[in-house]
Design an enzyme around this catalytic site. Structure first.
Site, mmCIF file in Angstrom:
data_model
loop_
_atom_site.group_PDB
_atom_site.id
_atom_site.type_symbol
_atom_site.label_atom_id
_atom_site.label_comp_id
_atom_site.label_asym_id
_atom_site.label_seq_id
_atom_site.Cartn_x
_atom_site.Cartn_y
_atom_site.Cartn_z
ATOM 1 N N ARG A 45 0.827 -1.217 0.000
ATOM 2 C CA ARG A 45 0.000 0.000 0.000
ATOM 3 C C ARG A 45 0.859 1.264 0.000
ATOM 4 N NH1 ARG A 45 -3.688 -3.127 -2.009
ATOM 5 N NH2 ARG A 45 -4.422 -4.723 -0.581
ATOM 6 N N LYS A 87 0.512 -8.703 13.849
ATOM 7 C CA LYS A 87 -0.739 -9.048 13.167
ATOM 8 C C LYS A 87 -0.826 -10.560 13.207
ATOM 9 C CE LYS A 87 -3.025 -8.746 8.598
ATOM 10 N NZ LYS A 87 -2.952 -8.120 7.240
ATOM 11 N N GLU A 101 -6.082 -12.453 7.992
ATOM 12 C CA GLU A 101 -5.722 -12.498 6.572
ATOM 13 C C GLU A 101 -4.543 -13.422 6.295
ATOM 14 O OE1 GLU A 101 -7.256 -8.188 5.009
ATOM 15 O OE2 GLU A 101 -5.229 -8.229 5.789
ATOM 16 N N ARG A 126 -18.599 -8.649 8.685
ATOM 17 C CA ARG A 126 -17.185 -8.409 8.976
ATOM 18 C C ARG A 126 -16.983 -7.229 9.917
ATOM 19 N NH1 ARG A 126 -12.626 -6.946 4.354
ATOM 20 N NH2 ARG A 126 -11.367 -5.577 5.660
ATOM 21 N N ASP A 167 -12.118 -0.985 6.827
ATOM 22 C CA ASP A 167 -10.717 -0.907 6.397
ATOM 23 C C ASP A 167 -10.359 0.428 5.745
ATOM 24 O OD1 ASP A 167 -8.123 -1.639 6.008
ATOM 25 O OD2 ASP A 167 -8.509 -2.950 4.308
ATOM 26 N N GLU A 187 -4.491 4.216 0.496
ATOM 27 C CA GLU A 187 -4.880 2.973 -0.167
ATOM 28 C C GLU A 187 -6.240 3.104 -0.844
ATOM 29 O OE1 GLU A 187 -5.002 -0.365 2.502
ATOM 30 O OE2 GLU A 187 -5.928 -1.700 1.032
ATOM 31 N N TRP A 224 -14.632 -10.010 0.916
ATOM 32 C CA TRP A 224 -13.668 -9.287 0.093
ATOM 33 C C TRP A 224 -14.352 -8.655 -1.137
ATOM 34 C CZ3 TRP A 224 -8.850 -13.088 -0.203
ATOM 35 C CH2 TRP A 224 -8.116 -12.974 0.995
#
Lengths: 723, 723
Positions: free
Chosen positions: B186, B305, B309, B354, B383, B411, B561
């Site tokens: 990103r 993290k 993902e 989500r 996000d 992003e 997604w």
């Protein structure tokens, strides 16, 4: 009770220090203020009233450069006149536009330049000194202006000399191995300059400064993309971006080329084949050429790597290189474009010595290519090693013009952390006599077309340029860009002169700095040969990334990718036998050289192990046994880097703190890595020689196992996916 | 016959033009010459004789900055005194070192600052004006010096005011999503600043300038590596390099953090498990912490993290986030290090909305973490969208301290080609009242610890910094780095003030420039919301690279997604029902907000489609039907970019040619892409609404199929291997 102490800190140093990296950005176009009053006055007189023709975009950039440079060097603004008057002191115009009396004055010289050449000549007109920069075409005026400014940067007495200069080679070309994701194959100076995401709308100032730098040394062509090509660059989305770059570069006399992936008709053209004899394929390329030239009327053409290291090519369809190259040449011909077809081929299905394969494969094709095809050959028969004998194609190819491909980026010469002045290497190759048309058949004469009368002449350099603030990673690597350009302009130039020019335009004209630094630069190439690949050793680099030594590597997919293939060390000795008792690669050279190199008494010792496998106790010219000689050469390389550090340290008074530090830090890395090479290679070869290190060679710092254990998964210059 | 015309070309413009990209490099630390004579005189008096304490490396950098800045602004060298005398005009020293009379003068203020705060106070001493920069600790002097210089850059009357300032948040932290191959996830400003290949020996001037810029705005921590982590950074080879960076940053008050890959004990430690309850694993991390702190005594700690993902984490071993975080916290505790554990989790095996998952998963853990654990939460529950409601974790977490994670890199906000002033977004979030502890429970108070009394306070920003010459790709994106730092220092700052500071230090203090440009910046964030995601729409970006619109995308591996998951457009309407009739995400907010947001009459319309699925003919507050309202918002966004261009064009007199051009070119891209967003989204949504575009909305330039066909295989910011 205490006496007052006041320190006056001269903040000049820290001021400069903070902006040194910005200063590095300016390359050899720094245009430092001329402190010598008399000289500054003289230059001011010469540039007092400037008449510069209004012809086109190129001359506008010459004017722009003057307007940038003169105020910095002389502290005065430039006065431009709209016509030539009695007060004019500097005229910049093409010959045909000059007043008759001036034509007469330069007439003799104008006959001695070609269409890109220029004249800088000072005369007296009506008892007034007048300097003329003239040429046959607009581009010569830009080159002349840059040369004029360089003379000033070098504090030369411009008005006392007449400069008549023309490029000796037509295509003076950079090859960017830049991928569309901005990674650069074998790039060690950051990433690709081409910001495809922001093109075509956003024109980065870098594109302009890149063009300025190139024009200043006469580079007139650039291949934007990697020879390991991606067909997408030929789609409209990317061509629009290429067009935007071409629009910038055109006004600096630079033509754009692209790499063409041979399988593009399949990948982006929806065809089922890329067979060069297929009508649809031929039509596709013709249409593609027309599409490109509609956008970019002065597009240069295609550079093609085909049937080499996995790239697709005509052989995929049972055709040969001539079929492939000529098909593309036919497509480009109506628009004046060229095909530059690389001869860097070797096959995994061929167990012939890799050094022989390109010659074997390409020799029969000499003269079969169309007249807009150039065959591009690397300087040596293997791959840009610190030292290689010349590629036997040079001299052997007599009809089809050859381009020489040098590597400016230091894939095998220390990345961008080792100070290595490459013009010394380039000069060595260019000066070599191939003997293919009798004595004096030098590579320079082959490349400039004078030996065989080729009409297309080309010198290509794989660039070392990236997004690093200083463009090349190492400040001294700027000299390799500079030097390549200068040699492409004139392959007969002396590397010492090139170093001299570069040092003086980049640092200072002070002889106490110039002389030792020049000496350091001129020694640096031999140093890297000594500490990496002495006495003809080659390709003993670690796998893939080629960072550091890996003479022990023997597990790669193809024999000719493995270092052990190249050094052949065993109990009996070391070296690649390329005489009649071995691969007989020597048969590819002219008889005089074949004979001289076949004999260990007459071969220059720097090529010894390239052509001969010799026992460890073989006696070298100086009486040392081979093992000792190898070891002492490695040590000598390390010692030479030590000396370079001492030279740099002695030059400190001429440098600001950061100028000094940046190179000093890099030299420390170079020293560390030179020792690494020495220790790793000697420990490994010692397992075969079983001989002790001779006196004078330092003990290795670590064990062989340690050196063999080193891994560099993110060494730069290879695509992440290759890791 | 013709009259002579002489043009005097003012080459100033072209001179500046050539070096504008170099000037951009200097960020807000340009230190332009102060042309106002009286002001310059006054500042010269104040800085006439400087006493600066000799304490350590940090104060040396304060001195270095003064020595760099004052000569540029005032045209004079700095005179430093070795002790305080009657002639001293400026004292820079910590409170404890001050002479008693000066201690007395600043005593009242010193009680109001914390250990990183500073005081700038001018007094009269023996009838002589004296300015004092003082603090409790050395770092405060550096911050005070930068503030002092900023006041000068903004032409403020320093001696007439007393500045007493302290950071309100302890960890003011940049998160670099930088990979070891120098790609930046990103990242849209080139590549990673960290040149791992040349570290540790080569200290790029960029590292120093990066530290200077950060220190100037109070940033005191940096995470060098991507949250999608590579364990190799924890090996000795890389730790040596990290140490070299830490050595540079330390002297600017900046602590280094690393991302820790949870499976590192397996990947680089030769263990068979990374189970946090396994003794060997715990020991491995303890040893690793000791190894790191031996090199870097002030190492900050780990950012992790985990189980998100595809990243490994404690759940791989049947453990939970508390187990994982506390295991690492235990390892770091003896050395004073922190674990920053990200709450950005959502599972493919969970079909819950989500937006709800992180809250659901983490809420039970509140208070279970060790006291050196910080849970890091993105500002919104999805996000980093152009606009999101705040993440419901804020306010709900009462015991364990939360860090807020903003994304400075754009992003989802136009990469580095769109001018979007993000402090406006950050401010909107920080000012929001969560109502979790009654009225006034703002996110700013949660983050600065004042609401719940947390001892560890943190604001993190995912940086937009790269190797581009101007650091951030877009010159105005520098303002987002600047503004993040300022808000991390004081989350109550006003975004208008931040814009004001940035414009004045970066361009000029001229109000005729400052005011319209400030207005443009403050509008820019609403513009991007309008032309990308109006009325609460979100995550309708194209796949993977998130470049441009992709509301039609419905084929990705995980439902959450896919853009269609988020907009739910169908014949009946559009929007994500997060009320009780839908996912009931609203239950995660405080009752007051839950109620207000559940009701379409009381929800702020900018969140409308985030929480509600509504029919196309739903009536908006202004009487428009929803379809028309959406369309008109898209058009409004485009019009706002048009206005930004007009503003920039009107500001041309204040800009040199290249300053003007660089932003003008970028604004043209922004306009083109704003129209692309409008056209693509409206054409797509129209297939459901079946309604005509309302009056005032321009007709799309292309068909929906055209927009759907666009592919960007090399869009920046994602790893090449993801393509």
């Amino acid at each position: 009770m205490k006496h007052k102490t006041v320190f006056i800190l001269i903040s000049f140093l820290s001021l400069v220090a903070q902006s040194q990296n910005l200063n590095d950005y300016k390359l050899w176009l720094k245009y430092n203020k001329i402190e010598n009053h008399d000289l500054s006055q003289a230059y001011s007189k010469t540039t007092n009233a400037v008449y510069i023709a209004n012809i086109g975009d190129i001359i506008k950039n010459a004017k722009r450069e003057l307007s940038l440079a003169l105020p910095q060097m002389l502290g005065t603004q430039v006065t431009y006149e709209s016509s030539i008057t009695s007060e004019t002191t500097l005229i910049i115009d093409v010959f045909n536009n000059l007043p008759e009396d001036l034509k007469l004055a330069v007439k003799k010289n104008i006959e001695n330049i070609n269409k890109e050449g220029f004249i800088i000549q000072s005369i007296s007109r009506n008892n007034t000194p007048l300097t003329i920069i003239t040429s046959k075409e607009e581009i010569g005026l830009l080159y002349g202006t840059f040369r004029f400014l360089r003379e000033m940067q070098m504090h030369e007495n411009i008005s006392a000399k007449t400069i008549v200069d023309s490029p000796k080679i037509q295509l003076r070309m950079l090859n960017h191995w830049d991928n569309l994701d901005r990674s650069v194959e074998r790039g060690y100076a950051g990433f690709s300059l081409w910001n495809w995401q922001k093109l075509p709308e956003y024109i980065d100032q870098r594109y302009i400064d890149y063009a300025r730098a190139n024009a200043s040394i006469g580079i007139n062509a650039t291949v934007l993309t990697n020879v390991n090509a991606n067909a997408l660059v030929l789609t409209p989305m990317y061509l629009e971006k290429v067009e935007a770059l071409a629009n910038v570069f055109r006004s600096y006399g630079i033509q754009v080329y692209l790499t063409a992936r041979f399988s593009a008709p399949i990948e982006i053209g929806n065809l089922e084949t890329a067979d060069p004899l297929d009508k649809n394929v031929q039509e596709w390329w013709s249409n593609k050429a027309a599409e490109i030239y509609k956008r970019i009327p002065d597009f240069g053409g295609f550079l093609v790597k085909a049937n080499s290291e996995g790239q697709p090519g005509p052989q995929n369809y049972g055709r040969n290189h001539v079929d492939g190259a000529n098909m593309m040449a036919t497509a480009l011909k109506p628009f004046g474009g060229n095909v530059i077809w690389r001869a860097f081929v070797y096959s995994e299905h061929d167990d012939t010595d890799r050094a022989k394969q390109a010659y074997d494969e390409f020799l029969p094709y000499d003269g079969s290519f169309k007249d807009n095809v150039i065959v591009q050959v690397k300087n040596g028969p293997i791959d840009f090693q610190p030292r290689e004998p010349f590629h036997p194609m040079f001299g052997a190819y007599k009809k089809t013009p050859l381009a020489i491909e040098f590597q400016i980026t230091q894939e095998y010469l220390g990345f961008s952390t080792h100070l290595v002045f490459l013009p010394k290497l380039f000069e060595e190759i260019l000066d070599i006599d191939t003997y293919q048309k009798g004595t004096g058949s030098t590579i320079a004469k082959i490349i400039d077309g004078s030996l065989y009368g080729n009409k297309l002449t080309t010198m290509a350099g794989v660039t070392n340029i990236g997004t690093d603030l200083n463009w090349t990673g190492h400040p001294f690597a700027q000299a390799n860009w500079y030097g390549f350009g200068r040699l492409a302009w004139d392959p007969n130039l002396n590397s010492g002169q090139i170093a001299d020019e570069w040092i003086r335009t980049t640092y200072t004209n002070d002889k106490a700095f110039v002389e030792p630094i020049k000496k350091m630069m001129l020694t640096s190439r031999e140093a890297v040969v000594n500490y990496m690949n002495p006495l003809g050793l080659h390709h003993i680099f670690d796998t893939g990334h080629h960072y550091g030594p890996g003479p022990w590597v023997d597990d790669l997919g193809r024999p000719d990718w493995n270092p052990v293939y190249y050094h052949n060390a065993d109990k009996n000795g070391i070296g690649f036998d390329r005489t009649t008792s071995g691969s007989n690669a020597l048969e590819q050279y002219a008889p005089f050289l074949e004979k001289a190199y076949s004999n260990t008494n007459t071969i220059p010792e720097e090529y010894l192990l390239w052509f001969h496998h010799l026992p460890w106790d073989y006696k070298l010219n100086n009486g040392e046994i081979l093992w000792d000689g190898i070891a002492l050469k490695y040590q000598e390389g390390v010692d030479q880097v030590d000396d370079m550090i001492k030279t740099w340290e002695a030059a400190k008074p001429f440098l600001n703190e950061e100028q000094f530090n940046e190179v000093h830090m890099l030299l420390q890395i170079q020293l560390k890595e030179a020792k690494w090479w020495r220790d790793a290679c000697l420990l490994y070869f010692q397992t075969f020689s079983n001989l002790p290190l001779p006196k004078g060679v330092e003990k290795p710092a670590h064990s062989l196992e340690y050196y063999q254990s080193l891994k560099f998964p993110f060494a730069p210059g290879i695509k992440p996916s290759w890791n």
